[in-house]
Write a protein that holds these residues in place. Structure first.
Motif, PDB file in Angstrom:
ATOM      1  N   THR A   1      -6.701   1.437  -8.832  1.00 26.59           N
ATOM      2  CA  THR A   1      -5.615   1.246  -7.876  1.00 26.59           C
ATOM      3  C   THR A   1      -6.072   1.346  -6.441  1.00 26.59           C
ATOM      4  O   THR A   1      -5.279   1.124  -5.542  1.00 26.59           O
ATOM      5  CB  THR A   1      -4.520   2.300  -8.095  1.00 26.59           C
ATOM      6  OG1 THR A   1      -5.091   3.593  -7.889  1.00 26.59           O
ATOM      7  CG2 THR A   1      -3.952   2.214  -9.483  1.00 26.59           C
ATOM      8  N   CYS A   2      -7.320   1.710  -6.191  1.00 23.00           N
ATOM      9  CA  CYS A   2      -7.788   1.931  -4.831  1.00 23.00           C
ATOM     10  C   CYS A   2      -8.847   0.896  -4.455  1.00 23.00           C
ATOM     11  O   CYS A   2      -9.692   0.552  -5.274  1.00 23.00           O
ATOM     12  CB  CYS A   2      -8.382   3.323  -4.698  1.00 23.00           C
ATOM     13  SG  CYS A   2      -7.211   4.617  -5.116  1.00 23.00           S
TER      14      CYS A   2
ATOM     15  N   LYS B   1      -9.954   3.761   2.415  1.00 23.83           N
ATOM     16  CA  LYS B   1      -9.683   3.615   0.987  1.00 23.83           C
ATOM     17  C   LYS B   1      -8.168   3.659   0.803  1.00 23.83           C
ATOM     18  O   LYS B   1      -7.525   4.658   1.128  1.00 23.83           O
ATOM     19  CB  LYS B   1     -10.355   4.729   0.196  1.00 23.83           C
ATOM     20  CG  LYS B   1     -10.307   4.526  -1.290  1.00 23.83           C
ATOM     21  CD  LYS B   1     -11.126   5.592  -1.987  1.00 23.83           C
ATOM     22  CE  LYS B   1     -11.224   5.316  -3.458  1.00 23.83           C
ATOM     23  NZ  LYS B   1     -12.052   6.338  -4.122  1.00 23.83           N
TER      24      LYS B   1
ATOM     25  N   LYS C   1      -4.638   3.258  -1.506  1.00 27.00           N
ATOM     26  CA  LYS C   1      -4.027   3.324  -2.834  1.00 27.00           C
ATOM     27  C   LYS C   1      -2.839   2.377  -2.830  1.00 27.00           C
ATOM     28  O   LYS C   1      -2.015   2.397  -1.929  1.00 27.00           O
ATOM     29  CB  LYS C   1      -3.569   4.746  -3.146  1.00 27.00           C
ATOM     30  CG  LYS C   1      -2.979   4.891  -4.530  1.00 27.00           C
ATOM     31  CD  LYS C   1      -2.640   6.332  -4.817  1.00 27.00           C
ATOM     32  CE  LYS C   1      -2.117   6.601  -6.185  1.00 27.00           C
ATOM     33  NZ  LYS C   1      -1.554   5.594  -6.951  1.00 27.00           N
ATOM     34  N   TRP C   2      -2.767   1.522  -3.861  1.00 25.47           N
ATOM     35  CA  TRP C   2      -1.732   0.491  -3.934  1.00 25.47           C
ATOM     36  C   TRP C   2      -0.634   0.902  -4.894  1.00 25.47           C
ATOM     37  O   TRP C   2      -0.872   1.593  -5.884  1.00 25.47           O
ATOM     38  CB  TRP C   2      -2.343  -0.833  -4.386  1.00 25.47           C
ATOM     39  CG  TRP C   2      -3.378  -1.316  -3.430  1.00 25.47           C
ATOM     40  CD1 TRP C   2      -4.727  -1.216  -3.559  1.00 25.47           C
ATOM     41  CD2 TRP C   2      -3.145  -1.955  -2.179  1.00 25.47           C
ATOM     42  NE1 TRP C   2      -5.353  -1.753  -2.469  1.00 25.47           N
ATOM     43  CE2 TRP C   2      -4.406  -2.211  -1.607  1.00 25.47           C
ATOM     44  CE3 TRP C   2      -2.010  -2.325  -1.491  1.00 25.47           C
ATOM     45  CZ2 TRP C   2      -4.548  -2.830  -0.377  1.00 25.47           C
ATOM     46  CZ3 TRP C   2      -2.156  -2.950  -0.266  1.00 25.47           C
ATOM     47  CH2 TRP C   2      -3.403  -3.192   0.271  1.00 25.47           C
TER      48      TRP C   2
ATOM     49  N   LEU D   1      -6.444   7.166   1.335  1.00 24.54           N
ATOM     50  CA  LEU D   1      -7.075   8.307   0.681  1.00 24.54           C
ATOM     51  C   LEU D   1      -8.322   8.798   1.400  1.00 24.54           C
ATOM     52  O   LEU D   1      -8.617   9.988   1.379  1.00 24.54           O
ATOM     53  CB  LEU D   1      -7.440   7.942  -0.768  1.00 24.54           C
ATOM     54  CG  LEU D   1      -6.274   7.529  -1.658  1.00 24.54           C
ATOM     55  CD1 LEU D   1      -6.789   7.123  -3.025  1.00 24.54           C
ATOM     56  CD2 LEU D   1      -5.264   8.648  -1.786  1.00 24.54           C
TER      57      LEU D   1
ATOM     58  N   SER E   1       0.835  -1.193   0.000  1.00 28.60           N
ATOM     59  CA  SER E   1       0.000   0.000   0.000  1.00 28.60           C
ATOM     60  C   SER E   1       0.872   1.246   0.000  1.00 28.60           C
ATOM     61  O   SER E   1       1.985   1.250   0.521  1.00 28.60           O
ATOM     62  CB  SER E   1      -0.928   0.005   1.202  1.00 28.60           C
ATOM     63  OG  SER E   1      -0.172   0.071   2.374  1.00 28.60           O
TER      64      SER E   1
END
Length: 151
Positions: free
Chosen positions: A124-125, A112, A114-115, A96, A92
């Protein structure tokens, strides 16, 4: 098919449970790589780059996808840390958003996330349970346990 270019399928590390769930991420393809020669009826030898020197260069046709040349394709796989089995580990990048989802008898805190290792155009989330993220990535949360505990 010798001389054509193909993508090679890679996937997240098998057997690694990411927050208690398997198979959440779809496989990815890297490349393009040129086919050097045919080995048997269903396998091809591929010219791999130097950063994939430890990977065997013969692949079954199920691991390959034909590449149709397109100048808008910009593929970056150099940043991925691939294992010998052409797998990578998801990590990760940041949190967000935070929200609470209310069920009938309880409330679940969700974050949430984001990767890394995904371009901006991809999804991506993902929403994950806060306690699982807190266990695996405590650096994302400050000393919030002591805040608001009066009395």
């Amino acid at each position: 098919m010798v001389g054509d270019h193909v993508f090679i399928k890679i996937a997240p590390i098998k057997g690694v449970m990411r927050f208690g769930m398997k198979g959440k991420l779809s496989p990815r393809f890297i490349g393009p790589f040129e086919i050097i020669d045919r080995v048997g009826t269903l396998a091809y030898r591929v010219a791999l780059s130097l950063n994939l020197a430890g990977v065997h260069n013969v692949f079954h046709v199920s691991m390959l996808r034909k590449y149709m040349s397109n100048p808008s394709h910009v593929l970056n796989y150099a940043s991925l840390q691939l294992t010998l089995g052409l797998a990578y580990e998801e990590k990760s990048e940041q949190i967000l958003d935070i929200q609470e989802r209310k069920l009938r008898r309880r409330t679940i805190k969700m974050v949430k996330v984001k990767w890394l290792n995904h371009p901006d155009e991809e999804a991506t989330c993902t929403w994950e349970i806060e306690s699982n993220i807190r266990d695996h990535y405590p650096e994302f949360f400050g000393n919030e346990e002591t805040v608001g505990l009066d009395g």
